[in-house]
Design a protein around this motif. Structure first.
Motif, PDB file in Angstrom:
ATOM      1  N   LYS A   1      64.419 -10.577  26.464  1.00 44.39           N
ATOM      2  CA  LYS A   1      65.420 -11.147  25.553  1.00 44.39           C
ATOM      3  C   LYS A   1      66.853 -10.740  25.907  1.00 44.39           C
ATOM      4  CE  LYS A   1      62.074 -11.608  21.819  1.00 44.39           C
ATOM      5  NZ  LYS A   1      61.772 -11.372  20.378  1.00 44.39           N
ATOM      6  N   VAL A   2      67.169 -10.786  27.202  1.00 38.77           N
ATOM      7  CA  VAL A   2      68.506 -10.462  27.696  1.00 38.77           C
ATOM      8  C   VAL A   2      69.250 -11.767  27.961  1.00 38.77           C
ATOM      9  CG1 VAL A   2      69.839  -9.287  29.482  1.00 38.77           C
ATOM     10  CG2 VAL A   2      67.622  -8.357  28.769  1.00 38.77           C
ATOM     11  N   ASN A   3      70.197 -12.113  27.104  1.00 40.15           N
ATOM     12  CA  ASN A   3      70.943 -13.375  27.228  1.00 40.15           C
ATOM     13  C   ASN A   3      70.012 -14.576  27.416  1.00 40.15           C
ATOM     14  OD1 ASN A   3      73.228 -11.845  26.982  1.00 40.15           O
ATOM     15  ND2 ASN A   3      74.196 -12.531  28.872  1.00 40.15           N
ATOM     16  N   GLY A   4      68.909 -14.546  26.696  1.00 41.09           N
ATOM     17  CA  GLY A   4      67.963 -15.648  26.769  1.00 41.09           C
ATOM     18  C   GLY A   4      66.950 -15.538  27.893  1.00 41.09           C
ATOM     19  N   GLY A   5      67.086 -14.546  28.750  1.00 38.41           N
ATOM     20  CA  GLY A   5      66.145 -14.354  29.849  1.00 38.41           C
ATOM     21  C   GLY A   5      65.102 -13.296  29.522  1.00 38.41           C
TER      22      GLY A   5
ATOM     23  N   VAL B   1      73.021  -8.566  34.544  1.00 36.11           N
ATOM     24  CA  VAL B   1      72.966  -7.117  34.785  1.00 36.11           C
ATOM     25  C   VAL B   1      72.658  -6.850  36.252  1.00 36.11           C
ATOM     26  CG1 VAL B   1      71.787  -4.951  34.184  1.00 36.11           C
ATOM     27  CG2 VAL B   1      72.085  -6.715  32.431  1.00 36.11           C
ATOM     28  N   LYS B   2      73.237  -5.788  36.781  1.00 35.94           N
ATOM     29  CA  LYS B   2      72.726  -5.213  38.019  1.00 35.94           C
ATOM     30  C   LYS B   2      72.489  -3.733  37.758  1.00 35.94           C
ATOM     31  CE  LYS B   2      76.932  -3.863  40.562  1.00 35.94           C
ATOM     32  NZ  LYS B   2      77.692  -4.036  41.830  1.00 35.94           N
TER      33      LYS B   2
ATOM     34  N   THR C   1      71.550   3.398  36.662  1.00 34.69           N
ATOM     35  CA  THR C   1      72.843   2.975  36.147  1.00 34.69           C
ATOM     36  C   THR C   1      72.857   1.459  36.035  1.00 34.69           C
ATOM     37  OG1 THR C   1      73.972   4.872  37.144  1.00 34.69           O
ATOM     38  CG2 THR C   1      75.343   3.008  36.480  1.00 34.69           C
ATOM     39  N   MET C   2      72.955   0.968  34.807  1.00 35.39           N
ATOM     40  CA  MET C   2      73.014  -0.463  34.548  1.00 35.39           C
ATOM     41  C   MET C   2      74.473  -0.882  34.349  1.00 35.39           C
ATOM     42  SD  MET C   2      69.946  -0.681  31.715  1.00 35.39           S
ATOM     43  CE  MET C   2      70.020  -2.473  31.590  1.00 35.39           C
ATOM     44  N   GLU C   3      74.890  -1.936  35.026  1.00 37.51           N
ATOM     45  CA  GLU C   3      76.237  -2.473  34.856  1.00 37.51           C
ATOM     46  C   GLU C   3      76.144  -3.879  34.278  1.00 37.51           C
ATOM     47  OE1 GLU C   3      80.187  -3.851  37.397  1.00 37.51           O
ATOM     48  OE2 GLU C   3      78.646  -2.620  38.365  1.00 37.51           O
TER      49      GLU C   3
END
Length: 297
Positions: A87-91, A135-136, A158-160
């Motif tokens: 559920k990350v930005n619809g993904g 995200v990367k 580390t998530m950006e």
């Protein structure tokens, strides 16, 4: 005692130390990195673009059998020891279906190998068709063997945020482990947190710096503990637990507004976890003492 005898004793001691010293080696084969401890396979880091996300499997305990499992018919999205999120930005960067979202390794490198530790670094992009990547992450994994009875994996992730990110309330988030069936609570195993709570009913939704999961293997006991570092965002995250063998410190299931977690473009989230694969039960493996050491590092 003659000097020759003293010299022979010293040489024998030195030879024993060299022989007894743990040697940890990483070997890369296409989209997999095998990690061997004293020539025995400990685990493999699998980062094929045919997979949903990078993960570790097997994760062999001191008995040389995996303490984790690799998917099943009911839960094909549980891949041993892994990191992802739904559920990350619809993904969906967790459950099966590559078209729904995928965490892709761009560069998995062996930074250190051949002495008393292996260090792997990987850069990953979160991607799905017809959408910009939200995200990367850069993950550094250090593998050591503090003793013959305990193997250790240290994760620094580390998530950006590459854009404004909204993560809807979900029980599928971030660092997770799926135990082998013969160690599960439903098959006689034990799941216990830092407060002494046991099993799914007592541990579900509880905040705890760590959970240990262990069970019988023949006449031996072994298991795996996940520790959260106190520097983590959302520490200590509540745990999503299941007696069939799943456990995960899952902050996204308990957002402050009970709806969603929002993160801004350019924001970075740093997360650290320690995984201890051990012989014996929680007390024998000194998991509480191990956490006290970890939190000072």
């Amino acid at each position: 005692m003659k000097k020759e005898h003293i010299l022979l004793i010293i040489l024998s001691i030195l030879q024993f130390k060299v022989f007894a010293q743990t040697k940890i080696v990483a070997q890369k084969f296409n989209s997999k990195i095998d990690i061997l401890i004293n020539n025995n396979l400990f685990t493999s880091y699998i980062f094929s673009q045919d997979e949903k996300y990078p993960f570790f499997f097997p994760v062999n305990g001191p008995s040389n059998a995996s303490v984790t499992s690799m998917r099943n018919g009911n839960y094909p999205h549980h891949s041993s020891l892994f990191f992802g999120c739904d559920k990350v930005n619809g993904g969906n960067y967790w459950q099966e279906g590559l078209e729904r979202g995928q965490i892709i390794s761009l560069r998995a490198d062996i930074i250190e190998s051949g002495a008393d530790k292996v260090v792997i670094q990987d850069e990953c992009i979160w991607r799905r068709p017809n959408a910009n990547s939200p995200v990367k992450d850069i993950r550094k994994i250090t593998i050591t063997a503090p003793s013959n009875d305990i193997y250790q994996l240290d994760f620094e992730i580390t998530m950006e945020m590459l854009m404004d990110v909204t993560i809807e309330k979900t029980n599928h988030s971030l660092f997770s482990g799926r135990m082998d069936a013969d160690l599960a609570v439903i098959n006689g195993g034990t799941m216990i947190n830092a407060n002494g709570d046991k099993g799914e009913k007592e541990t579900f939704g509880k905040k705890s710096p760590w959970i240990d999961f262990y069970g019988n293997r023949g006449n031996k006991i072994e298991g795996m503990a996940i520790l959260q570092h106190p520097s983590n965002e959302w520490y200590p995250s509540p745990w999503f637990t299941r007696d069939y063998g799943f456990f995960s410190p899952t902050p996204m299931y308990w957002p402050q507004n009970d709806k969603e977690t929002t993160l801004k473009k350019g924001q970075t989230i740093k997360l650290k976890y320690r995984v201890l694969v051990h012989s014996g039960d929680t007390a024998t493996a000194k998991i509480a003492e191990q956490f006290e050491k970890y939190k000072t590092e």
